[in-house]
Design a protein around this motif. Structure first.
Motif, mmCIF file in Angstrom:
data_model
loop_
_atom_site.group_PDB
_atom_site.id
_atom_site.type_symbol
_atom_site.label_atom_id
_atom_site.label_comp_id
_atom_site.label_asym_id
_atom_site.label_seq_id
_atom_site.Cartn_x
_atom_site.Cartn_y
_atom_site.Cartn_z
ATOM 1 N N VAL A 168 -10.888 2.787 -0.117
ATOM 2 C CA VAL A 168 -11.614 1.625 -0.665
ATOM 3 C C VAL A 168 -10.652 0.709 -1.414
ATOM 4 O O VAL A 168 -10.693 -0.511 -1.298
ATOM 5 N N LYS A 169 -9.755 1.369 -2.173
ATOM 6 C CA LYS A 169 -8.784 0.618 -2.963
ATOM 7 C C LYS A 169 -7.884 -0.216 -2.059
ATOM 8 O O LYS A 169 -7.489 -1.322 -2.404
ATOM 9 N N SER A 170 -7.528 0.326 -0.893
ATOM 10 C CA SER A 170 -6.513 -0.323 -0.064
ATOM 11 C C SER A 170 -7.064 -1.461 0.792
ATOM 12 O O SER A 170 -6.294 -2.279 1.280
ATOM 13 N N CYS A 171 -8.374 -1.509 0.992
ATOM 14 C CA CYS A 171 -8.936 -2.503 1.923
ATOM 15 C C CYS A 171 -8.725 -3.920 1.395
ATOM 16 O O CYS A 171 -9.154 -4.247 0.298
ATOM 17 N N PRO A 172 -8.064 -4.803 2.169
ATOM 18 C CA PRO A 172 -7.769 -6.137 1.643
ATOM 19 C C PRO A 172 -8.981 -7.059 1.567
ATOM 20 O O PRO A 172 -8.921 -8.087 0.901
ATOM 21 N N VAL A 173 -10.075 -6.718 2.254
ATOM 22 C CA VAL A 173 -11.206 -7.643 2.298
ATOM 23 C C VAL A 173 -12.496 -7.062 1.728
ATOM 24 O O VAL A 173 -13.564 -7.672 1.845
ATOM 25 N N GLY A 174 -12.433 -5.887 1.131
ATOM 26 C CA GLY A 174 -13.649 -5.292 0.573
ATOM 27 C C GLY A 174 -14.674 -4.947 1.637
ATOM 28 O O GLY A 174 -15.873 -5.072 1.416
ATOM 29 N N CYS A 191 -14.854 -5.749 8.627
ATOM 30 C CA CYS A 191 -13.552 -5.089 8.772
ATOM 31 C C CYS A 191 -12.638 -5.936 9.654
ATOM 32 O O CYS A 191 -13.036 -6.386 10.728
ATOM 33 N N VAL A 192 -11.396 -6.160 9.176
ATOM 34 C CA VAL A 192 -10.462 -6.968 9.954
ATOM 35 C C VAL A 192 -9.557 -6.106 10.836
ATOM 36 O O VAL A 192 -8.758 -6.618 11.608
ATOM 37 N N CYS A 194 -7.083 -3.889 9.891
ATOM 38 C CA CYS A 194 -5.670 -3.801 9.496
ATOM 39 C C CYS A 194 -5.192 -2.356 9.379
ATOM 40 O O CYS A 194 -4.006 -2.106 9.379
ATOM 41 N N ARG A 195 -6.127 -1.411 9.228
ATOM 42 C CA ARG A 195 -5.851 0.023 9.183
ATOM 43 C C ARG A 195 -5.090 0.481 7.935
ATOM 44 O O ARG A 195 -4.474 1.536 7.936
ATOM 45 N N CYS A 196 -5.175 -0.316 6.860
ATOM 46 C CA CYS A 196 -4.649 0.146 5.576
ATOM 47 C C CYS A 196 -5.375 1.419 5.156
ATOM 48 O O CYS A 196 -4.768 2.355 4.638
#
Lengths: 304, 415
Positions: A168-174, A191-192, A194-196
């Motif tokens: 959750v912390k790593s997701c760039p777009v919430g 979800c974009v 990005c696989r963070c």
């Protein structure tokens, strides 16, 4: 008056204005291209958590329409809210698990995972009894027809529904967050890809749709949840939600129900008389990668 | 404007061959990407186990190039190079091209590039400050904006024949130095912050990024400067070039030291986490690693290049210095592009091994992006050289244009 509320609404207004512009521009293009209007509205859809009740209702209706078109049958998309005073917890009895992988396939069927390529939310690891719980010597590709092996034991891993989720912390777009009942969910339309989160997860619990998921019509589970098992598009991440379409209606997750040896237990951690609390109080518990402070709500225990 | 077009569309046959080569790279890259866009990222060799690969490796390497190109501005001040604006501007041109490539590499790695607007603050929902990728998006775009502004402003002033306003340029150039450190630190933190990946979860990752970037970026500029001073009136003293080489020697020495510190910690403590280094240099469970060959090449190149740069005699010899610069470039490219990303994922978080090597599509798309970057850089450098050094000559002898601008040699300005 420049109260916080006013600022908020100003912000929202500006945002809406920009969105309207975008939508108009897109609508203009769409009339030229004769594209599917629903596809276009899906493109400009906002984050699930920012939708008004009306927006949500029309969004759900639109997705039901799109799924019906795709699968040629009725598909129900619910948005069941989390229940009050519920925090879901899961316990898995390592000493009982025989590694049959029935949970893996029950999960695939219940949650509409892609059949080809296969996506499994549960991975069962075969481990040496002599080595104990040792991931570096674990084998995820053992033959489930030949279980249980004498000198081996089996260790299923799925989303641990962390209290402190690194994904959750790593997701760039919430696009992913923890619900009040403790389940970490994903908005597949936000979800974009990005696989963070796939990288951040210490449990290999997040799975990416590397291509368009294949889901034969006759294998579709039409009873779906918006943040759970509704069919996913290509290019987004998905994960175990403790079968939130079942759990929020008081049912067991599919993996719990199918387990032939009763190794899987599920319930409300806030219920002092619940089975989960009984297990936590009466058995020794093992937390996978406890040193990472992810604080899972998935507990391994040993009954024998 | 017409003169700009004349610069771009006139040149030696070699220039045209170079540009056509780059356009061919771009077109085949676009075709490969079109396939990926429809089929999905399954046409890459990335999978859940190794979910970032060649694209993100290239991105990481290019962040280093972009950052260090501008950090070279520091020695430009310290060693008092006279034509400061010229030096600055080539660093900035390289930075702009590299950042554009960085952003493209992130874009092609996304499952839903058309949802990029979700990352725009206020319109989308940028998860700032908790997501490091959100930070990266912000600093990279800020860095791109500052450098683009400086480049455009300097060139515009040169075009108008006016002296640029130092009160605008100098603060922005100075600002771009912490931003350069920032893009690299934030990119390192993107990996560093992942507690799930012990290979990256080391406090010296960001310092290692900076040290290796201070080798690779100047390696590019070192060769570029030699090319430029030979074919244009751009003056750079040997002494200045040797000073840069000396700085690179220190940076490479520090980089090797940090690497040694990491190797010591892993092998002496010999915990489970050593498996990632085992995979990088040897292989696991009796299977040789497909990347070991690269890892050793990179290591040998760094050591040899360090020796070439640290010994004054070889540093001052242009042949050995250029050899060292090329070795440094490839060493850091392997270090960031392959040796950083892949072992971080192998074995994966559940101990499983997926032997990743890039697919043809990944290599083709990457070639396309490098084509775009080199093309932008080639055109910017041509315009830059013309406006800064050749415009005045042109006024006097307009007919000489054909000979003057066809001078950027293909192949040489890429390094």
């Amino acid at each position: 008056m420049n109260t916080p509320e006013n600022k908020q609404s100003e912000k929202v207004n500006r945002r809406d204005a920009i969105k309207t512009l975008f939508t108009l521009a897109a609508a203009y293009t769409a009339t030229g291209c004769k594209r599917d209007a629903d596809a276009l509205r899906s493109f400009f859809q906002t984050n699930f958590r920012e939708m008004s009740p009306e927006q949500l209702a029309s969004t759900v209706e639109r997705w039901e329409r799109r799924y019906e078109k795709r699968f040629d049958r009725e598909v129900k998309v619910s948005t069941t809210p989390p229940q009050e005073d519920v925090l879901f917890g899961y316990a898995l009895d390592v000493s009982r698990c025989i590694g049959c992988r029935r949970c893996v396939y029950a999960c695939v069927e219940e949650n509409n995972q892609s059949r080809d390529p296969q996506i499994h939310w549960i991975q069962v690891l075969e481990m040496d009894k002599a080595k104990g719980i040792d991931l570096m010597h674990a084998d995820a590709y053992y033959d489930a027809e030949e279980v249980p092996q004498e000198d081996k034991f089996y260790f299923p891993v799925q989303c641990q529904q962390c209290e402190n989720p690194p994904c959750v912390k790593s997701c760039p777009v919430g696009a992913t967050w923890k619900e009040p009942d403790g389940i970490v969910v994903i908005d597949y339309d936000w979800c974009v890809g990005c696989r963070c989160c796939v990288t951040a997860c210490p449990y290999g619990a997040r799975h990416f749709n590397w291509t368009k998921p294949s889901l034969p019509v006759n294998q579709l589970n039409p009873d779906t949840e918006y943040l759970g098992n509704r069919p996913r598009p290509q290019g987004v991440v998905e994960k175990c939600t403790f079968c939130l379409q079942r759990a929020r209606k008081g049912r067991y997750p599919a993996c719990v129900e199918v387990c032939p040896v009763g190794a899987r237990k599920f319930g409300n951690l806030l219920d002092p008389k619940g089975e989960i609390r009984y297990i936590l109080e009466n058995h020794r518990i093992y937390i996978l990668k406890e040193e990472l402070n992810t604080q899972p709500k998935f507990f391994y225990y040993f009954s024998i | 404007m017409r003169t700009i077009f004349r610069i771009i569309f006139n040149g030696s046959p070699a220039y045209f061959i170079w540009v056509i080569f780059l356009l061919a790279c771009i077109i085949q890259g676009l075709l490969a990407y079109a396939g990926q866009f429809t089929e999905g990222l399954i046409v890459t060799h990335m999978r859940d186990s190794v979910s970032w690969g060649f694209y993100i490796g290239n991105f990481t390497f290019l962040v280093g190039v972009a950052a260090s190109a501008v950090m070279l501005v520091i020695p430009a001040y310290v060693y008092n190079w006279k034509p400061i604006k010229e030096v600055v501007i080539f660093g900035e041109l390289l930075a702009v091209s590299a950042i554009i490539m960085c952003l493209l590499f992130v874009l092609v790695d996304m499952g839903h590039p058309e949802r990029l607007w979700h990352m725009i603050p206020f319109i989308g929902r940028l998860n700032f400050p908790s997501s490091l990728l959100a930070w990266d998006a912000l600093v990279l775009n800020a860095y791109l904006a500052v450098n683009t502004f400086v480049v455009v402003y300097l060139l515009w002033s040169a075009y108008k024949g006016e002296h640029y306003n130092t009160r605008i340029v100098i603060p922005l150039v100075i600002l771009s130095i912490p931003l350069a450190v920032g893009i690299h630190t934030v990119t390192a933190f993107l990996y560093n912050g992942m507690a799930s990946r012990p290979y990256w979860n080391s406090a010296i990752l960001a310092p290692r990024f900076l040290a290796s970037a201070l080798c690779s970026g100047p390696a590019v500029l070192l060769i570029l400067f030699q090319v430029l001073r030979r074919i244009t009136s751009f003056e750079i003293k040997d002494d200045a070039i040797h000073k840069v080489a000396e700085l690179m020697a220190y940076a490479m020495g520090f980089n090797l030291f940090l690497f040694g510190a990491e190797i010591f910690k892993e092998y002496y403590s010999n915990t489970h986490h050593v498996v990632h280094y085992e995979y990088l240099f040897f292989g696991l469970h009796g299977e040789p690693s497909p990347i070991a060959w690269y890892a050793w090449t990179s290591l040998v190149f760094s050591v040899v290049a360090f020796l070439l740069f640290v010994v004054p005699a070889t540093r001052r010899n242009f042949f050995t210095m250029n050899l060292g610069a090329v070795m440094i470039y490839f060493s850091v490219y392997i270090e960031k592009g392959i040796a950083l990303i892949i072992p971080g994922y192998t074995p994966d978080t559940l101990g499983q091994i997926y032997a990743y090597t890039p697919s043809i599509t990944e290599i083709r798309v990457a070639a396309g992006i490098f084509g775009i970057g080199f093309l932008i850089f080639t055109l910017l450098v041509r315009i830059g050289i013309f406006l800064l050094f050749e415009k005045d000559n042109l006024v006097r002898e307009d007919s000489a244009l054909e000979n003057k601008v066809g001078v950027v040699r293909p192949g040489e300005d890429q390094l």
